[in-house]
Design an enzyme around this catalytic site. Structure first.
Site, PDB file in Angstrom:
ATOM      1  CB  CYS A 124     -14.576 -12.636  -2.741  1.00  0.00           C
ATOM      2  SG  CYS A 124     -15.444 -11.055  -2.911  1.00  0.00           S
ATOM      3  CG  HIS A 141     -11.994 -12.982  -5.922  1.00  0.00           C
ATOM      4  ND1 HIS A 141     -13.230 -13.025  -6.517  1.00  0.00           N
ATOM      5  CD2 HIS A 141     -11.968 -11.834  -5.184  1.00  0.00           C
ATOM      6  CE1 HIS A 141     -13.926 -11.964  -6.161  1.00  0.00           C
ATOM      7  NE2 HIS A 141     -13.189 -11.226  -5.361  1.00  0.00           N
ATOM      8  CG  ASN A 156     -15.452  -8.697  -7.083  1.00  0.00           C
ATOM      9  OD1 ASN A 156     -15.961  -9.785  -6.845  1.00  0.00           O
ATOM     10  ND2 ASN A 156     -14.710  -8.053  -6.194  1.00  0.00           N
TER      11      ASN A 156
END
Length: 338
Positions: free
Chosen positions: A122, A258, A289
């Site tokens: 990520c 994030h 996500n």
């Protein structure tokens, strides 16, 4: 002794344009709960997620990257022929080789340029931004297209109550290039390999191909370990990024972490002591996500809705599998085209 010539580039770099792609299929928490014992309220309370997008049969890391990449180039008032390199941050390109970036560069019309993928969980978008900035500063490129793109839905076990409700698909892109003033601060990045297994593919492809397991490999996550690491260690990384840019938290206009978990991001924002009313990205609510795609998607959404303005100062903070992270201060680009 023969003297080898050196190449120098541009000192001041900015984000010149931005684009996003979100698959059309909206997946609700109620749909997710058809295969697990959970509820819409439970998922939203613990993650901040209400819906996410899943790619269809005609959508992939490549197609999504092409779409948002062309949008970012147009938003930068450039042509594909102006792009000198293409970098795609992804963990879900379905071919081990070749890289998705080579196909994307060809499809958008950036002929003959270097193109490669970066896999850093990520934190991939931040890693790609850092590499692109250094390419420009070093003189190896003038304008670089950076894409974060994920099709996480292909690797999710929809019966895994630990993570199947978290992830979604999508892609976001930016163009980096010369600017009158510095618009991309120094990167602060790293990894904690002692927690290598906290987010991982559960079975390697060799084991699967030998037939030792019939079920495809899936993404697994130790949620508690990741939450603790992100909530406490990433605050330190964010502070170091501010120090590297020689600014304080009070100088920030926007915080774009994030989109892993709304509770983590609320804690990070609180510990940073941001000015009262400083917008914090919450794209996770309707996007989930999206790993390496989450920061550019969140940035594009904030600009599109007016929650953030072009020219404002933002802190980007990516963190995830590896466990890896990357943080940097940037100046926000123009409002995306519709």
């Amino acid at each position: 002794m023969t003297v080898i010539a050196e190449r120098t580039g541009t000192k001041n770099i900015g984000i010149l344009g931005i684009g996003a792609y979100r698959p059309s299929r909206v997946v609700t928490n109620d749909e997710i709960c058809e295969t697990i014992d959970s509820s819409d309220e439970w998922i939203y309370t613990r993650t901040g997620i209400r819906t996410r997008r899943f790619a269809g049969v005609d959508e992939s890391v490549t197609t999504m990257s092409v779409d948002c990449g062309l949008k970012a180039i147009a938003n930068a008032l450039l042509q594909p022929s102006d792009i000198d390199a293409v970098i795609i941050a992804t963990n879900t390109h379905l071919l081990l080789t070749p890289a998705a970036a080579t196909d994307v560069a060809h499809r958008i019309g950036a002929t003959g340029v270097p193109a490669f993928d970066i896999t850093a969980g990520c934190a991939g978008f931040g890693h790609a931004m850092a590499v692109a900035a250094d390419l420009i500063r070093g003189g190896s490129a003038g304008h670089v297209l950076v894409v974060g793109a994920e099709q996480l839905s292909v690797g999710i076990d929809m019966t895994d109550r630990g993570n199947c409700f978290i992830f979604g698909d999508g892609a976001g892109a930016v163009v980096l290039g010369p600017a009158q003033e510095q618009g991309v601060g120094p990167v602060v990045w790293g990894s904690d390999g002692s927690q290598y297994n906290a987010i991982k593919q559960d079975v390697d492809w060799a084991t699967f191909l030998r037939g030792d397991r019939e079920q495809q490999p899936f993404l697994r996550m130790e949620g508690t370990a990741v939450f603790r690491w992100a909530a406490f260690e990433m605050g330190k990384a964010a502070q170091r990024a501010l120090e590297a840019a020689k600014i304080g938290a009070e100088d920030l206009d926007v915080f774009i972490p994030h989109q892993a978990n709304a509770r983590i991001n609320d804690l990070l924002a609180k510990n940073l002591h941001l000015r009262e009313g400083t917008p914090v990205a919450k794209d996770i609510e309707f996007t989930g996500n999206t790993s390496a795609a989450s920061i550019p998607l969140a940035m594009e959404n904030m600009l599109s809705t007016g929650e953030a303005k072009p020219g404002q100062t933002a802190l980007l903070l990516g963190y995830g599998a590896g466990l890896s992270y990357a943080a940097q201060v940037v100046t926000l680009p123009p409002v995306p085209f519709e």
